[in-house]
Design an enzyme around this catalytic site. Structure first.
Site, PDB file in Angstrom:
ATOM      1  N   GLY A   1       0.786  -1.246   0.000  1.00 46.37           N
ATOM      2  CA  GLY A   1       0.000   0.000   0.000  1.00 46.37           C
ATOM      3  C   GLY A   1       0.811   1.286   0.000  1.00 46.37           C
TER       4      GLY A   1
ATOM      5  N   TYR B   1      -9.006   2.701  16.260  1.00 49.99           N
ATOM      6  CA  TYR B   1      -8.182   3.275  15.173  1.00 49.99           C
ATOM      7  C   TYR B   1      -8.119   4.806  15.279  1.00 49.99           C
ATOM      8  CZ  TYR B   1      -6.462   3.926  10.372  1.00 49.99           C
ATOM      9  OH  TYR B   1      -5.720   4.272   9.270  1.00 49.99           O
TER      10      TYR B   1
HETATM   11  N1  NAD Z   1      -5.466   3.034   3.058  1.00 52.84           N
HETATM   12  C1  NAD Z   1      -6.058   4.066   3.642  1.00 52.84           C
HETATM   13  O1  NAD Z   1      -7.151   4.479   3.239  1.00 52.84           O
HETATM   14  C2  NAD Z   1      -5.404   4.769   4.797  1.00 52.84           C
HETATM   15  C3  NAD Z   1      -5.959   5.976   5.216  1.00 52.84           C
HETATM   16  C4  NAD Z   1      -5.390   6.661   6.261  1.00 52.84           C
HETATM   17  C5  NAD Z   1      -4.272   6.147   6.891  1.00 52.84           C
HETATM   18  N2  NAD Z   1      -3.756   4.956   6.485  1.00 52.84           N
HETATM   19  C6  NAD Z   1      -2.585   4.459   7.185  1.00 52.84           C
HETATM   20  O2  NAD Z   1      -1.529   4.300   6.267  1.00 52.84           O
HETATM   21  C7  NAD Z   1      -0.670   3.254   6.713  1.00 52.84           C
HETATM   22  C8  NAD Z   1      -0.501   2.252   5.584  1.00 52.84           C
HETATM   23  O3  NAD Z   1      -1.758   1.689   5.291  1.00 52.84           O
HETATM   24  P1  NAD Z   1      -2.043   0.888   3.945  1.00 52.84           P
HETATM   25  O4  NAD Z   1      -3.357   1.313   3.454  1.00 52.84           O
HETATM   26  O5  NAD Z   1      -0.859   0.985   3.079  1.00 52.84           O
HETATM   27  O6  NAD Z   1      -2.214  -0.587   4.554  1.00 52.84           O
HETATM   28  P2  NAD Z   1      -1.672  -1.997   4.050  1.00 52.84           P
HETATM   29  O7  NAD Z   1      -2.450  -2.989   4.833  1.00 52.84           O
HETATM   30  O8  NAD Z   1      -1.667  -2.051   2.571  1.00 52.84           O
HETATM   31  O9  NAD Z   1      -0.141  -2.005   4.549  1.00 52.84           O
HETATM   32  C9  NAD Z   1       0.214  -2.035   5.903  1.00 52.84           C
HETATM   33  C10 NAD Z   1       1.540  -2.744   6.035  1.00 52.84           C
HETATM   34  O10 NAD Z   1       1.900  -2.725   7.439  1.00 52.84           O
HETATM   35  C11 NAD Z   1       2.456  -3.981   7.758  1.00 52.84           C
HETATM   36  N3  NAD Z   1       2.342  -4.247   9.189  1.00 52.84           N
HETATM   37  C12 NAD Z   1       1.224  -4.559   9.890  1.00 52.84           C
HETATM   38  N4  NAD Z   1       1.528  -4.785  11.168  1.00 52.84           N
HETATM   39  C13 NAD Z   1       2.864  -4.612  11.294  1.00 52.84           C
HETATM   40  C14 NAD Z   1       3.769  -4.713  12.381  1.00 52.84           C
HETATM   41  N5  NAD Z   1       3.360  -5.056  13.621  1.00 52.84           N
HETATM   42  N6  NAD Z   1       5.083  -4.440  12.162  1.00 52.84           N
HETATM   43  C15 NAD Z   1       5.511  -4.110  10.921  1.00 52.84           C
HETATM   44  N7  NAD Z   1       4.709  -4.025   9.851  1.00 52.84           N
HETATM   45  C16 NAD Z   1       3.392  -4.270  10.037  1.00 52.84           C
HETATM   46  C17 NAD Z   1       1.652  -4.975   6.924  1.00 52.84           C
HETATM   47  O11 NAD Z   1       2.340  -6.216   6.800  1.00 52.84           O
HETATM   48  C18 NAD Z   1       1.495  -4.230   5.619  1.00 52.84           C
HETATM   49  O12 NAD Z   1       2.554  -4.513   4.729  1.00 52.84           O
HETATM   50  C19 NAD Z   1      -1.315   2.674   7.962  1.00 52.84           C
HETATM   51  O13 NAD Z   1      -0.728   3.226   9.092  1.00 52.84           O
HETATM   52  C20 NAD Z   1      -2.762   3.109   7.823  1.00 52.84           C
HETATM   53  O14 NAD Z   1      -3.390   3.180   9.069  1.00 52.84           O
HETATM   54  C21 NAD Z   1      -4.299   4.250   5.446  1.00 52.84           C
END
Ligand code: NAD
Length: 245
Positions: A17, A154
């Site tokens: 992501g 969250y």
């Molecule tokens: N996608 C959205 O709409 C969105 C919106 C706002 C904020 N975010 C934030 O952006 C960040 C990335 O989200 P994303 O959408 O890319 O999610 P995603 O699920 O695609 O990627 C998250 C990554 O974090 C890794 N991860 C999870 N637990 C872990 C741990 N304990 N130690 C190390 N790595 C770990 C996972 O293996 C995964 O590769 C997150 O913090 C999420 O909360 C996402």
């Protein structure tokens, strides 16, 4: 623009992501990137796509021991401490407050908030010890402001990330370490792909731009905050949400 030429970056959650897009953006601009993820296979895949100067490390950001090992492995491999650190590892475990289990609450807090604390503490300490300036970018969420129903764990964890960012910015400014956070809206990643269609529709209606964001649209802001072009931006919380309300 190759604003990061030769600089060393570490990106947590770099296997997927937003984190993966950040790894790609920083590499494109000349940084050497360490992809750190609990999912080691995913981290290795990202790193192999980035090229030979990249490294994959397995880390569980919620574990002090694991984060300490990650820092030492990074230094062992590159003979220096990363000066760009991006906290993108994160999870969701949505449930209404009256139905949320203790585990669902704890897991989100441990990874999103404590994980950001541990990575920030260990890597900033190393920057200070090695007398290098640095920049830390935390991925919070627009949910920290919107306080969406079903996301009390969250929302509180991401509001915590925003507060931690501003405290760290005040404490680290004198070391020339800047700390900023991005508050993304809904972004097309594995985290959001399984949202029910009706929820996706409501999100788009509430977004002024009537669409989800792309991971690259967050990554480009991270790359800017990691660069000298943002040299006086510190303690900022930047919405990248297409104006979601
Ligand atoms: N996608 C959205 O709409 C969105 C919106 C706002 C904020 N975010 C934030 O952006 C960040 C990335 O989200 P994303 O959408 O890319 O999610 P995603 O699920 O695609 O990627 C998250 C990554 O974090 C890794 N991860 C999870 N637990 C872990 C741990 N304990 N130690 C190390 N790595 C770990 C996972 O293996 C995964 O590769 C997150 O913090 C999420 O909360 C996402």
């Amino acid at each position: 623009m190759r604003g990061h030429f030769g600089r060393l970056a570490l990106v947590t959650g770099g296997g997927s992501g937003i984190g993966k897009a950040v790894c790609q953006a920083l590499t494109r601009e000349g940084a050497k990137v360490i992809v750190a993820d609990k999912n080691y296979e995913a981290a290795k895949l990202t790193a192999s796509e980035l090229g030979p100067e990249s490294l994959a490390l397995e880390v569980d950001v919620s574990s002090d021991q694991s984060v300490y090992k990650c820092l030492n492995d990074a230094i062992k491999n590159y003979k220096r401490s990363p000066q760009i650190v991006v906290n993108s590892a994160g999870i969701i475990r949505d449930a209404y407050l009256l139905k949320m289990t203790e585990t669902e609450f704890d897991d989100v807090y441990k990874i999103n908030l404590k994980g950001t604390f541990l990575i920030t503490q260990h890597f900033a300490k190393s920057m200070v010890e090695h007398k290098i300036s640095g920049t830390i970018i935390n991925i919070s969420s627009i949910v920290a402001k919107l306080n969406t129903v079903g996301q009390c764990n969250y929302a509180a964890s991401k509001a915590g990330v925003a507060s931690l960012t501003q405290v760290a910015a005040k404490e680290f400014g004198k070391f020339n370490i800047r700390v900023n956070a991005i508050l993304p809206g809904y972004i097309e990643t594995p985290m959001t792909e399984n949202l029910p269609e009706d929820v996706k529709k409501i999100v788009k209606e509430r977004c002024a731009m009537k669409r989800f964001g792309r991971p690259e649209e967050v990554a480009d802001v991270v790359a800017f905050l990691a660069s000298e072009k943002s040299s006086y931006i510190n303690g900022a919380l930047i919405d990248v949400s297409g104006c979601l309300s």
